[in-house]
Design an enzyme around this catalytic site. Structure first.
Site, PDB file in Angstrom:
ATOM      1  CB  CYS A   1      25.350 -24.421 -20.257  1.00  0.00           C
ATOM      2  SG  CYS A   1      25.973 -23.606 -21.986  1.00  0.00           S
TER       3      CYS A   1
ATOM      4  CB  CYS B   1      21.958 -23.917 -20.585  1.00  0.00           C
ATOM      5  SG  CYS B   1      21.926 -22.322 -21.897  1.00  0.00           S
TER       6      CYS B   1
ATOM      7  CB  CYS C   1      26.285 -20.469 -21.464  1.00  0.00           C
ATOM      8  SG  CYS C   1      24.664 -20.080 -22.376  1.00  0.00           S
TER       9      CYS C   1
ATOM     10  CB  CYS D   1      22.321 -20.360 -19.005  1.00  0.00           C
ATOM     11  SG  CYS D   1      24.077 -21.354 -18.824  1.00  0.00           S
TER      12      CYS D   1
END
Length: 182
Positions: free
Chosen positions: A33, A37, A64, A67
């Site tokens: 991430c 995030c 992710c 994000c």
């Protein structure tokens, strides 16, 4: 890069001050991430830092979905692979749809919809399939009590385990073991 207290505070506060310079991977989920995030904060001990965007992918981490750390949409196929990884890794734990959604950074309803549309199974059916597969292997390879095997595969209620097993295989775990001696 070392996870300093300053960088950890940036991650915990979802600050975007390090976005584009640092990414963090979560060892338990194999997802990486941006520091900003908004997903659930991981355990600090599970966090790896990366300063090069290519490194998390080289280390087996997947981006992710919310994000979008590589600034691209994560495909549903990649997301389903993440979900399968979590199901295979944590089948022995009490894994609800809500908890699964937190681990893969999505909403429960969207997760259920995408997973079922891509696999033909609900996440809970896939989880039960994994648990029963693990149970059959343990029944064939060990002489451990049925209740221990039930617990090992994430079903602590022995009578529920026997009921589910019989619904799937048409016989009880004891009968299955008798037909498949090790």
């Amino acid at each position: 890069m070392e996870l300093t207290d300053t960088v950890w505070e940036i991650i915990k506060s979802n600050s975007n001050v390090c976005d584009g310079k640092v990414w963090y991977g979560v060892k338990s989920t194999k997802i990486f991430c941006k520091p900003s995030c908004p997903s659930r904060i991981p355990n600090k001990s599970n966090v790896l830092l990366f300063t090069n965007l290519d490194d998390p992918v080289k280390c087996g981490f997947r981006p992710c979905k919310p994000c979008q750390p590589i600034n691209e949409l994560v495909s549903d196929e990649i997301w389903v692979a993440e979900i399968n990884y979590i199901l295979e890794s944590y089948y022995d734990q009490d894994l609800t749809l809500s908890e699964l959604a937190l681990l893969v950074h999505g909403s429960p309803s969207h997760l259920r919809h995408v997973y079922q549309s891509k696999t033909g199974l609900s996440p809970s059916k896939k989880l039960m399939q994994i648990r029963m597969d693990k149970a059959t292997k343990l029944l064939q390879s060990t002489k451990r009590p049925i209740s221990d095997i039930a617990n090992d595969v994430g079903i602590p209620n022995n009578s529920y385990f026997i009921k589910i097993f019989k619904n799937i295989y048409g016989i009880t775990p004891h009968q299955y073991r008798a037909k498949h001696p090790n």
